[in-house]
Write a protein that holds these residues in place. Sequence first.
Motif, PDB file in Angstrom:
ATOM      1  N   TRP A 171       0.817  -1.222   0.000  1.00  0.00           N
ATOM      2  CA  TRP A 171       0.000   0.000   0.000  1.00  0.00           C
ATOM      3  C   TRP A 171       0.848   1.269   0.000  1.00  0.00           C
ATOM      4  O   TRP A 171       0.302   2.381  -0.075  1.00  0.00           O
ATOM      5  CB  TRP A 171      -0.897   0.013   1.237  1.00  0.00           C
ATOM      6  CG  TRP A 171      -1.892  -1.094   1.286  1.00  0.00           C
ATOM      7  CD1 TRP A 171      -1.750  -2.315   1.898  1.00  0.00           C
ATOM      8  CD2 TRP A 171      -3.197  -1.110   0.702  1.00  0.00           C
ATOM      9  NE1 TRP A 171      -2.870  -3.075   1.729  1.00  0.00           N
ATOM     10  CE2 TRP A 171      -3.785  -2.363   1.003  1.00  0.00           C
ATOM     11  CE3 TRP A 171      -3.932  -0.183  -0.039  1.00  0.00           C
ATOM     12  CZ2 TRP A 171      -5.060  -2.712   0.587  1.00  0.00           C
ATOM     13  CZ3 TRP A 171      -5.205  -0.519  -0.452  1.00  0.00           C
ATOM     14  CH2 TRP A 171      -5.761  -1.772  -0.145  1.00  0.00           C
ATOM     15  N   LEU A 205      -1.739  -3.931 -13.919  1.00  0.00           N
ATOM     16  CA  LEU A 205      -2.478  -2.862 -13.256  1.00  0.00           C
ATOM     17  C   LEU A 205      -2.070  -1.519 -13.864  1.00  0.00           C
ATOM     18  O   LEU A 205      -1.057  -1.428 -14.576  1.00  0.00           O
ATOM     19  CB  LEU A 205      -2.180  -2.890 -11.762  1.00  0.00           C
ATOM     20  CG  LEU A 205      -2.465  -4.224 -11.054  1.00  0.00           C
ATOM     21  CD1 LEU A 205      -1.943  -4.194  -9.623  1.00  0.00           C
ATOM     22  CD2 LEU A 205      -3.950  -4.541 -11.080  1.00  0.00           C
ATOM     23  N   ALA A 225     -10.144  -8.147 -13.973  1.00  0.00           N
ATOM     24  CA  ALA A 225     -10.963  -7.149 -13.283  1.00  0.00           C
ATOM     25  C   ALA A 225     -10.146  -6.287 -12.325  1.00  0.00           C
ATOM     26  O   ALA A 225     -10.528  -5.141 -12.037  1.00  0.00           O
ATOM     27  CB  ALA A 225     -12.087  -7.851 -12.527  1.00  0.00           C
ATOM     28  N   SER A 226      -9.016  -6.829 -11.815  1.00  0.00           N
ATOM     29  CA  SER A 226      -8.216  -6.054 -10.872  1.00  0.00           C
ATOM     30  C   SER A 226      -7.690  -4.766 -11.505  1.00  0.00           C
ATOM     31  O   SER A 226      -7.499  -3.758 -10.805  1.00  0.00           O
ATOM     32  CB  SER A 226      -7.048  -6.891 -10.349  1.00  0.00           C
ATOM     33  OG  SER A 226      -6.219  -7.337 -11.413  1.00  0.00           O
ATOM     34  N   PHE A 249      -9.288  -2.772 -13.562  1.00  0.00           N
ATOM     35  CA  PHE A 249     -10.345  -1.762 -13.506  1.00  0.00           C
ATOM     36  C   PHE A 249     -10.668  -1.362 -12.071  1.00  0.00           C
ATOM     37  O   PHE A 249     -11.013  -0.202 -11.810  1.00  0.00           O
ATOM     38  CB  PHE A 249     -11.589  -2.287 -14.239  1.00  0.00           C
ATOM     39  CG  PHE A 249     -11.317  -2.579 -15.684  1.00  0.00           C
ATOM     40  CD1 PHE A 249     -11.226  -1.562 -16.616  1.00  0.00           C
ATOM     41  CD2 PHE A 249     -11.083  -3.889 -16.104  1.00  0.00           C
ATOM     42  CE1 PHE A 249     -10.941  -1.834 -17.948  1.00  0.00           C
ATOM     43  CE2 PHE A 249     -10.811  -4.175 -17.434  1.00  0.00           C
ATOM     44  CZ  PHE A 249     -10.737  -3.135 -18.360  1.00  0.00           C
ATOM     45  N   ARG A 250     -10.528  -2.300 -11.135  1.00  0.00           N
ATOM     46  CA  ARG A 250     -10.725  -1.940  -9.729  1.00  0.00           C
ATOM     47  C   ARG A 250      -9.680  -0.917  -9.293  1.00  0.00           C
ATOM     48  O   ARG A 250      -9.995   0.075  -8.629  1.00  0.00           O
ATOM     49  CB  ARG A 250     -10.654  -3.188  -8.835  1.00  0.00           C
ATOM     50  CG  ARG A 250     -11.893  -4.060  -8.890  1.00  0.00           C
ATOM     51  CD  ARG A 250     -11.926  -5.040  -7.721  1.00  0.00           C
ATOM     52  NE  ARG A 250     -10.790  -5.951  -7.723  1.00  0.00           N
ATOM     53  CZ  ARG A 250     -10.789  -7.133  -8.315  1.00  0.00           C
ATOM     54  NH1 ARG A 250     -11.866  -7.556  -8.973  1.00  0.00           N
ATOM     55  NH2 ARG A 250      -9.714  -7.916  -8.258  1.00  0.00           N
ATOM     56  N   GLU A 251      -8.424  -1.162  -9.662  1.00  0.00           N
ATOM     57  CA  GLU A 251      -7.373  -0.220  -9.268  1.00  0.00           C
ATOM     58  C   GLU A 251      -7.496   1.099 -10.027  1.00  0.00           C
ATOM     59  O   GLU A 251      -7.170   2.155  -9.488  1.00  0.00           O
ATOM     60  CB  GLU A 251      -5.995  -0.841  -9.493  1.00  0.00           C
ATOM     61  CG  GLU A 251      -5.688  -1.993  -8.558  1.00  0.00           C
ATOM     62  CD  GLU A 251      -4.353  -1.869  -7.866  1.00  0.00           C
ATOM     63  OE1 GLU A 251      -3.589  -0.926  -8.173  1.00  0.00           O
ATOM     64  OE2 GLU A 251      -4.075  -2.714  -6.994  1.00  0.00           O
ATOM     65  N   ALA A 299     -10.132   2.571 -10.661  1.00  0.00           N
ATOM     66  CA  ALA A 299     -11.191   3.347 -10.005  1.00  0.00           C
ATOM     67  C   ALA A 299     -10.776   3.882  -8.634  1.00  0.00           C
ATOM     68  O   ALA A 299     -11.486   4.721  -8.059  1.00  0.00           O
ATOM     69  CB  ALA A 299     -12.439   2.479  -9.854  1.00  0.00           C
ATOM     70  N   VAL A 300      -9.652   3.402  -8.097  1.00  0.00           N
ATOM     71  CA  VAL A 300      -9.215   3.851  -6.771  1.00  0.00           C
ATOM     72  C   VAL A 300      -8.716   5.285  -6.849  1.00  0.00           C
ATOM     73  O   VAL A 300      -7.908   5.638  -7.710  1.00  0.00           O
ATOM     74  CB  VAL A 300      -8.098   2.930  -6.226  1.00  0.00           C
ATOM     75  CG1 VAL A 300      -7.507   3.507  -4.942  1.00  0.00           C
ATOM     76  CG2 VAL A 300      -8.642   1.530  -5.972  1.00  0.00           C
ATOM     77  N   ILE A 318      -9.529   4.100   0.783  1.00  0.00           N
ATOM     78  CA  ILE A 318      -9.466   2.693   0.379  1.00  0.00           C
ATOM     79  C   ILE A 318      -8.866   1.846   1.500  1.00  0.00           C
ATOM     80  O   ILE A 318      -9.171   0.656   1.631  1.00  0.00           O
ATOM     81  CB  ILE A 318      -8.624   2.542  -0.919  1.00  0.00           C
ATOM     82  CG1 ILE A 318      -8.649   1.109  -1.451  1.00  0.00           C
ATOM     83  CG2 ILE A 318      -7.188   3.006  -0.698  1.00  0.00           C
ATOM     84  CD1 ILE A 318      -9.982   0.659  -1.955  1.00  0.00           C
ATOM     85  N   GLU A 362     -11.675   0.643   3.430  1.00  0.00           N
ATOM     86  CA  GLU A 362     -12.571  -0.228   2.673  1.00  0.00           C
ATOM     87  C   GLU A 362     -11.968  -1.618   2.461  1.00  0.00           C
ATOM     88  O   GLU A 362     -12.691  -2.614   2.409  1.00  0.00           O
ATOM     89  CB  GLU A 362     -12.887   0.409   1.321  1.00  0.00           C
ATOM     90  CG  GLU A 362     -13.672   1.718   1.439  1.00  0.00           C
ATOM     91  CD  GLU A 362     -13.777   2.446   0.111  1.00  0.00           C
ATOM     92  OE1 GLU A 362     -13.309   1.886  -0.916  1.00  0.00           O
ATOM     93  OE2 GLU A 362     -14.306   3.567   0.097  1.00  0.00           O
ATOM     94  N   VAL A 363     -10.649  -1.680   2.343  1.00  0.00           N
ATOM     95  CA  VAL A 363      -9.958  -2.956   2.129  1.00  0.00           C
ATOM     96  C   VAL A 363      -8.958  -3.127   3.267  1.00  0.00           C
ATOM     97  O   VAL A 363      -7.820  -2.666   3.196  1.00  0.00           O
ATOM     98  CB  VAL A 363      -9.237  -2.999   0.766  1.00  0.00           C
ATOM     99  CG1 VAL A 363      -8.581  -4.366   0.552  1.00  0.00           C
ATOM    100  CG2 VAL A 363     -10.207  -2.701  -0.374  1.00  0.00           C
TER     101      VAL A 363
END
Length: 437
Positions: free
Chosen positions: A219, A282, A309-310, A312-314, A316-317, A328, A331-332
Amino acid sequence: MAMSIPVAPFEGDPSLPEKVDVAVIGGGIIGVMTALTLAERGVSVAVFEKGQIAGEQSGRNWGWVRQMGRDVAELPLTMASLRLWGQLNERIGAETGFRRTGITYLCYNKTDLANWGGWHEKGKQYGMESRMLSAQEVTELLPGSAGGLLAGLHTPTDGRAEPWIAAPAIAEAARRKGARILTDCAVRGIETAAGRLSAVVTERGTVRCGAAVLAGGAWSRLFAGNLGIDFPQLKVIGTVARVTGVEGIAEMPVGAGNFAYRKRLDGDYTVALRNANIAPILPDNFRLAFEYLPSLLQTWRELKLRFGASFFRELAVKRSWSNDARTIFEEVRTLDPPPNHAFTRTALANLSRAYPAFARGHVVQEWGGVIDVTPDAVPVISAIGTLPGFYIASGFSGHGFGIAPAAGQLAADLVMGTTPIVDPKPFSIARMRPKLK
């Protein structure tokens, strides 16, 4: 939601301190070792972990504690860490699982022989006790082999420890020395005063401090980016399994080109497919492509690229946010990727051919872990010159567990301005970001 790994339970402090000398962001083994070192020296320190202690890679790694095979830039730090690991159980008054068992790398072909023979020559320059063994010597050291060995590289002073208990035990010891340990408490950002860091802002409130160490593992790039610090870091995903029902195999960790194993304190074995990781594609892979190209050209055979899909998830972060906004990190709480079952099956099949005793074993648990990697696969343990009072100890590239004792001490040395345990220059952010020096 339960995690895929059973980390030793740890209960965080119920309330925030108003002020500490040093805030440590991240409760993995690097963060808690930094806190322990500072607390032992009488520095007031608090660790802020968004999830639970050792919930991510610090509790998911192989548990190897090795000097052998390291980048020469890391060798002084890894050698210092081995010395500290040998004292750690007594130092903290608790079990970390550390045992000085030795480690052996097996050579089944001329490429392995050339690679490990070459590293052996480099290691000797640093006073390493490693030595090349003949096939017969390896067989005597590691009975049960099916044959086919050419040689082995052995380091008797290396060892193993238990990831699932080590970091929580260190955190408890740090707390006994006066550190505050906050879990389920994400740090959102920092505050500054007079041009330097003056506080960390958490989801529970603000804590004033004179310095902060970012030990956030995978992170760290995202957190640093919100502060305007471009920390180069990408992610890869490893798979590990616990195998039971195996008997007659030596205690020490063993690695070959296509398998790795170590004996656990509970009598089972931690097993992995060596030199095999998933590299999710990513957005940061494109942002940092030029920097990582040299290392990718060297290690591309070890990585399985995946686009899904990862990405597009990243994408959007949010990459920037205010300190009063939910992040985030809240959230995670824990990165808990699914394991690659094919990797585990292949590792166990390879092991069974090399050591037939593993053919009687069966998998009782599998897990994945997110490893943070720098462009040169060497960590950053460094002050950030553009933000006085802010330090980064991250990018350990899969080596963090084994080198944590000395890495934590080095981070503490830098914060306090004391004589560093080893030369910090190889770990400076300046090697990748000269403007941040």
